[in-house]
Design an enzyme around this catalytic site. Structure first.
Site, PDB file in Angstrom:
ATOM      1  N   GLN A  44       0.775  -1.254  -0.241  1.00  0.00           N
ATOM      2  CA  GLN A  44       0.053  -0.080   0.051  1.00  0.00           C
ATOM      3  C   GLN A  44       0.958   1.307   0.085  1.00  0.00           C
ATOM      4  OE1 GLN A  44      -3.578   2.242   2.206  1.00  0.00           O
ATOM      5  NE2 GLN A  44      -3.231   0.209   2.803  1.00  0.00           N
ATOM      6  N   GLY A  76      -7.439  19.615  20.044  1.00  0.00           N
ATOM      7  CA  GLY A  76      -6.995  20.985  20.048  1.00  0.00           C
ATOM      8  C   GLY A  76      -7.457  21.622  21.243  1.00  0.00           C
ATOM      9  N   GLY A  77      -7.542  22.799  21.343  1.00  0.00           N
ATOM     10  CA  GLY A  77      -7.956  23.752  22.357  1.00  0.00           C
ATOM     11  C   GLY A  77      -9.885  23.695  22.486  1.00  0.00           C
ATOM     12  N   ASP A 119       0.583   3.393   6.260  1.00  0.00           N
ATOM     13  CA  ASP A 119       0.723   3.118   4.685  1.00  0.00           C
ATOM     14  C   ASP A 119       0.390   4.189   3.783  1.00  0.00           C
ATOM     15  OD1 ASP A 119       1.384   0.365   5.420  1.00  0.00           O
ATOM     16  OD2 ASP A 119      -0.486  -0.348   4.916  1.00  0.00           O
ATOM     17  N   GLU A 174       1.392  -1.518   8.006  1.00  0.00           N
ATOM     18  CA  GLU A 174       0.780  -0.646   8.756  1.00  0.00           C
ATOM     19  C   GLU A 174       0.477  -0.417  10.429  1.00  0.00           C
ATOM     20  OE1 GLU A 174      -1.698   1.919   7.330  1.00  0.00           O
ATOM     21  OE2 GLU A 174      -1.479   2.333   9.379  1.00  0.00           O
TER      22      GLU A 174
HETATM   23  N1  COA Z   1      11.830  -9.723  -9.454  1.00  0.00           N
HETATM   24  C1  COA Z   1      12.554 -10.533  -8.678  1.00  0.00           C
HETATM   25  N2  COA Z   1      12.634 -10.339  -7.296  1.00  0.00           N
HETATM   26  C2  COA Z   1      11.681  -9.531  -6.854  1.00  0.00           C
HETATM   27  C3  COA Z   1      11.086  -8.719  -7.721  1.00  0.00           C
HETATM   28  C4  COA Z   1      10.952  -8.935  -9.085  1.00  0.00           C
HETATM   29  N3  COA Z   1      10.476  -8.056  -9.745  1.00  0.00           N
HETATM   30  N4  COA Z   1      10.061  -7.907  -6.700  1.00  0.00           N
HETATM   31  C5  COA Z   1      10.592  -8.034  -5.629  1.00  0.00           C
HETATM   32  N5  COA Z   1      11.509  -9.110  -5.531  1.00  0.00           N
HETATM   33  C6  COA Z   1      12.150  -9.818  -4.653  1.00  0.00           C
HETATM   34  C7  COA Z   1      12.862  -8.732  -3.641  1.00  0.00           C
HETATM   35  O1  COA Z   1      14.260  -8.427  -4.353  1.00  0.00           O
HETATM   36  C8  COA Z   1      13.277  -9.466  -2.397  1.00  0.00           C
HETATM   37  O2  COA Z   1      14.075 -10.494  -2.487  1.00  0.00           O
HETATM   38  P1  COA Z   1      15.263 -10.741  -1.375  1.00  0.00           P
HETATM   39  O3  COA Z   1      14.474 -10.646  -0.003  1.00  0.00           O
HETATM   40  O4  COA Z   1      15.558 -12.266  -1.741  1.00  0.00           O
HETATM   41  O5  COA Z   1      16.334  -9.895  -1.571  1.00  0.00           O
HETATM   42  C9  COA Z   1      11.800 -10.106  -2.097  1.00  0.00           C
HETATM   43  O6  COA Z   1      11.165 -10.067  -3.483  1.00  0.00           O
HETATM   44  C10 COA Z   1      10.832  -9.720  -0.982  1.00  0.00           C
HETATM   45  O7  COA Z   1      10.653  -8.144  -1.077  1.00  0.00           O
HETATM   46  P2  COA Z   1      10.266  -7.709   0.348  1.00  0.00           P
HETATM   47  O8  COA Z   1      10.015  -6.369  -0.012  1.00  0.00           O
HETATM   48  O9  COA Z   1      11.287  -8.002   1.442  1.00  0.00           O
HETATM   49  O10 COA Z   1       8.880  -8.657   0.859  1.00  0.00           O
HETATM   50  P3  COA Z   1       8.193  -9.134   1.949  1.00  0.00           P
HETATM   51  O11 COA Z   1       7.150  -9.647   1.428  1.00  0.00           O
HETATM   52  O12 COA Z   1       9.082 -10.100   2.540  1.00  0.00           O
HETATM   53  O13 COA Z   1       7.994  -8.030   2.750  1.00  0.00           O
HETATM   54  C11 COA Z   1       7.034  -5.862   3.333  1.00  0.00           C
HETATM   55  C12 COA Z   1       6.954  -7.000   2.773  1.00  0.00           C
HETATM   56  C13 COA Z   1       5.810  -5.102   2.884  1.00  0.00           C
HETATM   57  C14 COA Z   1       7.169  -5.768   5.024  1.00  0.00           C
HETATM   58  C15 COA Z   1       8.471  -5.326   3.200  1.00  0.00           C
HETATM   59  O14 COA Z   1       8.624  -5.155   1.784  1.00  0.00           O
HETATM   60  C16 COA Z   1       8.729  -3.830   3.853  1.00  0.00           C
HETATM   61  O15 COA Z   1       9.108  -3.803   5.059  1.00  0.00           O
HETATM   62  N6  COA Z   1       8.862  -2.921   3.189  1.00  0.00           N
HETATM   63  C17 COA Z   1       9.290  -1.417   3.620  1.00  0.00           C
HETATM   64  C18 COA Z   1       8.052  -0.801   4.363  1.00  0.00           C
HETATM   65  C19 COA Z   1       6.733  -0.746   3.725  1.00  0.00           C
HETATM   66  O16 COA Z   1       6.596  -0.378   2.595  1.00  0.00           O
HETATM   67  N7  COA Z   1       5.733  -1.735   4.212  1.00  0.00           N
HETATM   68  C20 COA Z   1       4.535  -1.933   3.764  1.00  0.00           C
HETATM   69  C21 COA Z   1       3.641  -0.782   3.652  1.00  0.00           C
HETATM   70  S1  COA Z   1       2.132  -1.059   3.002  1.00  0.00           S
END
Ligand code: COA
Length: 416
Positions: free
Chosen positions: A17, A248-249, A169, A140
């Site tokens: 998000q 607020g106030g 988010d 979030e």
């Molecule tokens: N092709 C190949 N690999 C891809 C890709 C693509 N097009 N897109 C993503 N990937 C890979 C990444 O390189 C990563 O690989 P690695 O961990 O082996 O290096 C992997 O997918 C996972 O990415 P990640 O973002 O860590 O996903 P997750 O599902 O484990 O975590 C979150 C999800 C949201 C918790 C994490 O992305 C995060 O903390 N983001 C920052 C804060 C954020 O935006 N939170 C969400 C708010 S909505």
């Protein structure tokens, strides 16, 4: 009409998000947003909480309108090569992967800056760079807890509470959009790109500014007079949860209206704005309170503010929330009905202003979404459907100079 961001090309390497909300906003304003997704699966929200089998979930469609979708495995050499080409000709790359993911992929800030020194690289992370939690993945509610929203939301006799609003988010995405636009204006002056980073914790805390205000007031005077705990309850050394008190106030509270016994949303929010005391007394049929020393000033009212709210609730008992607001608005009293999602979805004013819009989608049929909350005199953002997974892969690759045969070969090795 030329849209203000027309000609700005954005590589949208975002998911879930926070990032998608940012790039969607920029797409509404005219940017060419290419969402890069993993072949076969794409953004995880395409599948999350599906309400129609085999059609992208609303979670995805409502955060990815007006974009193109390019499938690309950026861990494969062929995928990396395509991404490099895209980077060379784009203005902005936006990402919200977990900490270090972009570096592990081989696209560190230094590398991106080397490929395209004019590029703005914008990131969302849970915590800011160098923070002692900067290795954490964050969603979030985690951000709401880390940013001070949860400890200050809810009732004092209940646990810390999460807001339904996406403070961690979408709010972070909006902060990032401001950062990107600022960097674009900066680039016009310097010719250089830069790194723009926003953390979810910081963005939540930015919205909790008044609670940091209250922490300092509490430390200085030992109490917070606008909180329900004043003057009868105890204060500790941290800002307490204040229920539905005004921040607020101006004291305020959620008040019951006709039908509250069976309708959980038959309430209004009522604000006792200091200088509106006289109209309030007239509106609720208590003219004798206007000059009564026990009611005349905010200070005099505060010790028995809940008795005053109780009297207003008695006045509200035979009025629906809409009838009540229709009366109170004539007295210039800041108030609103507590509106449900169903009421908002069908609100004719929101439909007319483009805040609630119906979007036709190839697989879903028509769905509702929230359109641009920002209104311009010379731009009416038009919301178009979110792309199907890989819908624009051929188009984007062709624009980068790949032939049909080359695209076929890339598909064979599952690079796109
Ligand atoms: N092709 C190949 N690999 C891809 C890709 C693509 N097009 N897109 C993503 N990937 C890979 C990444 O390189 C990563 O690989 P690695 O961990 O082996 O290096 C992997 O997918 C996972 O990415 P990640 O973002 O860590 O996903 P997750 O599902 O484990 O975590 C979150 C999800 C949201 C918790 C994490 O992305 C995060 O903390 N983001 C920052 C804060 C954020 O935006 N939170 C969400 C708010 S909505």
């Amino acid at each position: 009409m030329t849209k203000p961001l027309e000609g700005i090309k954005i590589i949208d390497f975002t998911h879930v998000q926070a990032g998608p909300a940012c790039t969607q906003l920029l797409a509404w304003f005219g940017a060419d947003v290419i969402k890069v997704e993993r072949p076969g699966s794409g953004d995880v929200t395409r599948n999350q909480l599906r309400d129609i089998p085999d059609a992208d979930a609303l979670y995805f469609t409502m955060l990815n309108s007006n974009k193109k979708s390019l499938t690309l495995d950026t861990k494969k050499p062929e995928g990396k090569e395509i991404l490099e080409k895209l980077v060379r000709e784009s203005d902005v790359l936006v990402e919200n992967f977990g900490p270090g993911a972009l570096d592990r992929m081989g696209f560190s800030w230094e590398r991106l800056n080397e490929l395209n020194p004019k590029m703005i690289v914008a990131s969302v992370k849970g915590f800011s760079d160098g923070h002692h939690y900067d290795d954490l993945k964050v969603y979030e509610n985690v951000a709401q807890c880390a940013g001070g929203a949860a400890s200050t939301t809810g009732f004092w006799d209940g646990p810390p509470t999460i807001s339904a609003a996406a403070l961690g988010d979408s709010n972070t995405g909006m902060h990032l959009a401001i950062g990107i636009l600022t960097a674009l204006i900066g680039r016009d002056k310097t010719g250089k790109g830069q790194k723009v980073a926003v953390s979810m914790q910081d963005s939540v805390l930015n919205l909790c500014r008044v609670k940091l205000r209250d922490q300092q007031r509490l430390e200085r005077v030992g109490y917070l007079e606008e909180y329900p705990q004043y003057p009868h309850g105890e204060f500790s050394d941290v800002v307490p949860r204040g229920g539905n008190a005004g921040g607020g106030g101006q004291p305020g509270w959620v008040l019951k209206c006709k039908g509250w016994e069976t309708d959980p949303n038959a309430y209004i929010y009522f604000t006792i704005q200091g200088h509106a005391w006289e109209p309030i007394c007239r509106a609720i049929g208590k003219p004798e309170w206007i000059d009564d020393p026990a009611y005349k000033t905010a200070e005099a009212r505060q010790p028995h503010i809940f008795d005053i709210f109780g009297t207003i609730e008695t006045w509200l008992a035979d009025k629906t929330k809409f009838e009540a607001v229709d009366i109170l608005r004539k007295f210039d009293i800041p108030c609103a009905p507590v509106l449900t999602m169903k009421e908002l979805a069908n609100d004719p004013s929101l439909r007319a202003s483009g805040t609630i819009v119906e979007v036709p989608h190839k697989k879903r049929g028509t769905y509702l979404t929230v359109g641009s909350p920002i209104k311009f005199s010379d731009l009416k953002p038009e919301v178009t459907a979110s792309p199907l997974l890989g819908e624009h892969t051929d188009e984007v690759l062709a624009s980068l100079g790949y032939s049909q045969q080359e695209i076929f070969n890339l598909r064979e090795v599952k690079a796109v």
